[in-house]
Write an enzyme that holds these catalytic residues in place. Sequence first.
Site, PDB file in Angstrom:
ATOM      1  N   HIS A 299      -2.611   7.577   7.443  1.00  9.18           N
ATOM      2  CA  HIS A 299      -1.701   8.233   6.735  1.00  9.18           C
ATOM      3  C   HIS A 299      -2.247   9.566   6.528  1.00  9.18           C
ATOM      4  CE1 HIS A 299       2.229   6.189   6.885  1.00  9.18           C
ATOM      5  NE2 HIS A 299       1.843   5.204   6.021  1.00  9.18           N
TER       6      HIS A 299
ATOM      7  N   GLN B 184       2.900  10.051   1.940  1.00  9.71           N
ATOM      8  CA  GLN B 184       4.285   9.312   1.884  1.00  9.71           C
ATOM      9  C   GLN B 184       5.249   9.865   0.736  1.00  9.71           C
ATOM     10  OE1 GLN B 184       2.488   5.241   2.587  1.00  9.71           O
ATOM     11  NE2 GLN B 184       4.195   5.291   3.943  1.00  9.71           N
TER      12      GLN B 184
ATOM     13  N   HIS C  68      -4.561   1.496   7.672  1.00  9.47           N
ATOM     14  CA  HIS C  68      -3.242   1.987   7.637  1.00  9.47           C
ATOM     15  C   HIS C  68      -2.886   3.193   6.917  1.00  9.47           C
ATOM     16  CE1 HIS C  68       1.404   1.339   8.042  1.00  9.47           C
ATOM     17  NE2 HIS C  68       1.085   2.109   7.199  1.00  9.47           N
ATOM     18  N   GLU C  69      -3.571   2.832   5.682  1.00  8.20           N
ATOM     19  CA  GLU C  69      -3.319   3.900   4.608  1.00  8.20           C
ATOM     20  C   GLU C  69      -4.075   5.405   4.954  1.00  8.20           C
ATOM     21  OE1 GLU C  69      -0.752   3.776   2.907  1.00  8.20           O
ATOM     22  OE2 GLU C  69      -0.476   1.723   3.240  1.00  8.20           O
TER      23      GLU C  69
ATOM     24  N   GLY D  95       1.006  -1.254  -0.073  1.00  5.66           N
ATOM     25  CA  GLY D  95      -0.086  -0.039  -0.111  1.00  5.66           C
ATOM     26  C   GLY D  95       0.988   1.388   0.097  1.00  5.66           C
TER      27      GLY D  95
ATOM     28  N   CYS E   8       6.142  -0.051   7.634  1.00  5.55           N
ATOM     29  CA  CYS E   8       5.391   1.161   7.096  1.00  5.55           C
ATOM     30  C   CYS E   8       6.770   1.415   6.313  1.00  5.55           C
ATOM     31  CB  CYS E   8       5.165   2.053   7.876  1.00  5.55           C
ATOM     32  SG  CYS E   8       4.628   3.639   7.330  1.00  5.55           S
ATOM     33  N   LEU E   9       6.613   1.801   4.930  1.00  2.00           N
ATOM     34  CA  LEU E   9       7.838   2.304   4.189  1.00  2.00           C
ATOM     35  C   LEU E   9       8.295   3.540   4.842  1.00  2.00           C
ATOM     36  CD1 LEU E   9       6.225   1.611   0.739  1.00  2.00           C
ATOM     37  CD2 LEU E   9       7.656   0.068   2.023  1.00  2.00           C
TER      38      LEU E   9
HETATM   39  O1  K3U Z   1       5.967  -4.455   2.277  1.00  2.00           O
HETATM   40  C1  K3U Z   1       5.716  -4.410   3.432  1.00  2.00           C
HETATM   41  C2  K3U Z   1       4.983  -5.462   4.155  1.00  2.00           C
HETATM   42  C3  K3U Z   1       4.786  -5.386   5.575  1.00  2.00           C
HETATM   43  C4  K3U Z   1       4.066  -6.328   5.984  1.00  2.00           C
HETATM   44  C5  K3U Z   1       3.394  -7.129   5.310  1.00  2.00           C
HETATM   45  C6  K3U Z   1       3.616  -7.340   4.115  1.00  2.00           C
HETATM   46  C7  K3U Z   1       4.254  -6.333   3.307  1.00  2.00           C
HETATM   47  C8  K3U Z   1       6.282  -3.057   3.947  1.00  2.00           C
HETATM   48  S1  K3U Z   1       5.165  -1.972   4.785  1.00  2.00           S
HETATM   49  C9  K3U Z   1       3.886  -1.388   3.735  1.00  2.00           C
HETATM   50  O2  K3U Z   1       3.594  -2.259   2.754  1.00  2.00           O
HETATM   51  C10 K3U Z   1       2.736  -0.582   3.959  1.00  2.00           C
HETATM   52  C11 K3U Z   1       2.697   0.525   2.941  1.00  2.00           C
HETATM   53  C12 K3U Z   1       2.904   1.955   3.767  1.00  2.00           C
HETATM   54  F1  K3U Z   1       4.042   2.207   4.288  1.00  2.00           F
HETATM   55  F2  K3U Z   1       2.828   2.632   2.574  1.00  2.00           F
HETATM   56  F3  K3U Z   1       1.902   2.454   4.399  1.00  2.00           F
HETATM   57  C13 K3U Z   1       1.335  -1.010   4.470  1.00  2.00           C
HETATM   58  C14 K3U Z   1       1.040  -2.277   5.371  1.00  2.00           C
HETATM   59  C15 K3U Z   1       1.818  -2.961   5.609  1.00  2.00           C
HETATM   60  C16 K3U Z   1       1.391  -4.013   6.650  1.00  2.00           C
HETATM   61  C17 K3U Z   1       0.403  -3.606   7.109  1.00  2.00           C
HETATM   62  C18 K3U Z   1      -0.412  -2.707   7.027  1.00  2.00           C
HETATM   63  C19 K3U Z   1      -0.082  -1.769   6.065  1.00  2.00           C
HETATM   64 ZN    ZN Z   2       2.546   3.395   6.334  1.00  2.00          ZN
END
Ligand code: K3U
Ligand code: ZN
Length: 158
Positions: free
Chosen positions: A148, A54, A144-145, A49, A102-103
């Site tokens: 943000h 961001q 989560h988004e 996401g 989170c990125l």
């Molecule tokens: O790729 C990530 C990831 C983390 C946990 C599970 C699977 C993948 C990195 S974090 C990520 O993708 C965020 C994106 C952000 F930073 F833009 F919000 C989204 C997210 C990941 C996990 C739980 C909720 C949201």
């Molecule tokens: Zn995030």
Amino acid sequence: MTVLTVAKQGEAILGLVATTVADSEFGSEWLYQLNKAMMDTMLDRQGVGIAAPQVYISKRVIIVASRPNLRYPDAPFMEPVSMVNPEILHASETQVQEEEGCLSVPDQRGKVARAQDIWVRYYTMEGAQVDAEFSGFAARIVQHEIDHLNGILFTERL
Ligand code: K3U
Ligand code: ZN
């Protein structure tokens, strides 16, 4: 391919409440360009996401792209969904505590309680209204988004 810099925890942009996308912006080249750059950045960083703040754009635009991963092997694979001005209409009382990343917060993960099911209203890039239900990991990403967009990082929910 337009990969943008991702804002990091501590930067002011991530604490702002993002601005609603105006009617005049739907269908605009600007909105399509923003969406494309967000998509490129999310894919490059292998995220599931991304939210416009961001990438230093304080507008209410998110992309949600659930896929199975190590932490969530049963997560559904979905084509990325771009949502403009998303709002949660209803959230289930049932909450689930699971790990998030989170990125914008490198090298930190943590368990966050989120509603298991949510009903969301959003608009497409063209301005069509969509009402949709999300569950489990997809619902978690949407929440989560949207956080943000409201200037909230998951670390504030730990
Ligand atoms: O790729 C990530 C990831 C983390 C946990 C599970 C699977 C993948 C990195 S974090 C990520 O993708 C965020 C994106 C952000 F930073 F833009 F919000 C989204 C997210 C990941 C996990 C739980 C909720 C949201
Ligand atoms: Zn995030």
